[in-house]
Design an enzyme around this catalytic site. Structure first.
Site, short mmCIF file in Angstrom:
data_model
loop_
_atom_site.label_atom_id
_atom_site.label_comp_id
_atom_site.label_asym_id
_atom_site.label_seq_id
_atom_site.Cartn_x
_atom_site.Cartn_y
_atom_site.Cartn_z
N GLY A 196 -16.72 0.34 -3.66
CA GLY A 196 -16.06 1.46 -4.32
C GLY A 196 -16.88 2.73 -4.38
N GLY A 197 -17.83 2.89 -3.45
CA GLY A 197 -18.67 4.08 -3.41
C GLY A 197 -20.05 3.89 -4.00
N GLY A 214 -24.26 6.49 -1.52
CA GLY A 214 -25.11 7.63 -1.82
C GLY A 214 -24.70 8.31 -3.10
N LEU A 260 -22.44 2.16 -2.98
CA LEU A 260 -23.46 2.10 -1.93
C LEU A 260 -23.34 3.25 -0.94
CD1 LEU A 260 -23.11 -1.73 -1.20
CD2 LEU A 260 -24.78 -0.61 -2.69
N SER A 287 -13.99 -3.50 0.84
CA SER A 287 -14.86 -2.74 -0.08
C SER A 287 -16.33 -2.91 0.28
CB SER A 287 -14.62 -3.16 -1.54
OG SER A 287 -15.19 -2.23 -2.43
N PRO A 288 -16.72 -2.62 1.51
CA PRO A 288 -18.10 -2.83 1.94
C PRO A 288 -19.12 -1.95 1.22
CG PRO A 288 -16.91 -1.58 3.58
CD PRO A 288 -15.88 -2.06 2.59
N LEU A 289 -18.65 -0.86 0.61
CA LEU A 289 -19.55 0.03 -0.14
C LEU A 289 -19.32 -0.08 -1.65
CD1 LEU A 289 -19.40 3.16 2.20
CD2 LEU A 289 -20.99 1.22 2.26
N TYR A 347 0.83 -1.21 0.00
CA TYR A 347 0.00 0.00 0.00
C TYR A 347 0.86 1.26 0.00
CZ TYR A 347 -4.02 -2.96 1.31
OH TYR A 347 -5.00 -3.91 1.35
#
Length: 323
Positions: free
Chosen positions: A215-216, A220, A218, A211-213, A53
């Site tokens: 990559g964005g 909004g 989820l 990545s729970p969303l 990273y």
């Protein structure tokens, strides 16, 4: 903060894990340190990183930021469950990557230097290496454990049958084996429900969701005076084909009075077998949605509605695709 045991281990980790992938690339060091302070003050005791990273890649940039933060106040180290990864490297020499015993041991020493610590709490294999036998991998991990350099071993991006291979080989040695698997898992991507999640539950391996969303997607993404907010990466790739789903999802979130990002995280926390969910903030305020998720209780009706908007694969294999 809420805590859970990581799989079948006795290790207690915060249900929100601080992901540090942005540190040293899109998030400057000073902001990264503020994020770590904020997370620790909120009770987050689980930090995830990797030697690859940061920018330039595979130079240990993010690990070094964490290491400098730890040395500023040595008491922080005993409060943090520190997880890093082995697999990728610079690729300049034949054994600079993958999971040979040589690379595992060399990469561990490099991570210890970057992190300014004498041990790694969870040493995760970042990907499967089909060329290295499990006997060699476990021997290398056992040496590191005997030396006090690592405490637990984990995996990331493994298939269900890889987890079975790893655990069965460990059991024959005998060795503790994997305590965690870090997988891509969210409402929009539920493939792990077929075999990875059932394998984790069967072998007592705690699932950590990255990545729970998505990559964005989820978070909004449709909200900007009724238009589509600028998006990149996974969100930008999938949004054109998923606008109706995302719109329905955001409408449901409005109905229950919670932000899409918090609901997406909360849904994962409701899934059996999930030990922790990674939040990868670019700034301190981005952690608030993840922390808010801990207080959201989704009832059965809401969970069913979410399943209709983002259908899963139909359950575990083989029932998902066979009679």
């Amino acid at each position: 903060m809420q805590y859970s045991h990581l799989g079948r281990s006795g290790l207690s980790v915060s249900r929100i894990c601080l992901g540090t992938m942005n540190f040293g690339e899109v998030t400057e060091e000073a902001e990264g340190k503020e994020i770590m302070n904020y997370a620790l003050d909120a009770g987050v005791n689980f930090f995830d990183t990797s030697g690859t990273y940061g920018e330039p890649r595979a130079e240990g940039v993010t690990e070094e930021i964490i290491g400098r933060w730890l040395t500023e106040r040595p008491s922080r180290r005993e409060r943090v469950i520190l997880a890093t990864k082995v697999y990728g490297g610079k690729g300049e020499w034949p054994n600079d990557s993958y999971l040979s015993a040589m690379h595992i041991r060399q990469a561990c020493d490099e991570s210890l230097r970057h992190l300014h610590t004498d041990h790694i709490d969870i040493y995760q294999m970042h990907h499967i290496d089909r060329s290295t036998p499990w006997e060699e991998i476990w021997e290398a991990m056992e040496v590191l454990r005997a030396q006090g350099k690592i405490i637990y071993s984990g995996s990331s991006n493994f298939a269900g049958w890889h987890i079975v291979q790893a655990q069965e080989t460990a059991a024959r040695r005998p060795a503790l084996g994997l305590v965690s698997e870090q997988s891509l898992y969210n409402l929009a991507t539920r493939t792990v429900e077929l075999e990875v999640l059932p394998a984790c539950r069967a072998y007592g391996v705690g699932l950590i969701c990255w990545s729970p969303l998505h990559g964005g997607l989820l978070s909004g993404v449709m909200r900007n005076n009724g238009g589509i907010r600028g998006s990149t990466g996974r969100s930008a790739e999938q949004l054109p084909n998923r606008q109706s789903q995302v719109a329905a999802y955001e409408a449901l979130c409005d109905e229950i009075g919670e932000s899409p990002s918090a609901v997406g995280m909360a849904w994962l926390l409701h899934q059996p077998g999930v030990s922790s969910v990674i939040a990868g903030p670019r700034m301190t305020s981005h952690l608030d949605g993840a922390l808010r998720a801990l207080g959201i209780q989704l009832d059965e009706t809401t969970l069913e509605r979410l399943d209709k908007i983002f259908p899963g694969p139909g359950g575990p294999a083989p029932e998902a695709y066979a009679w």
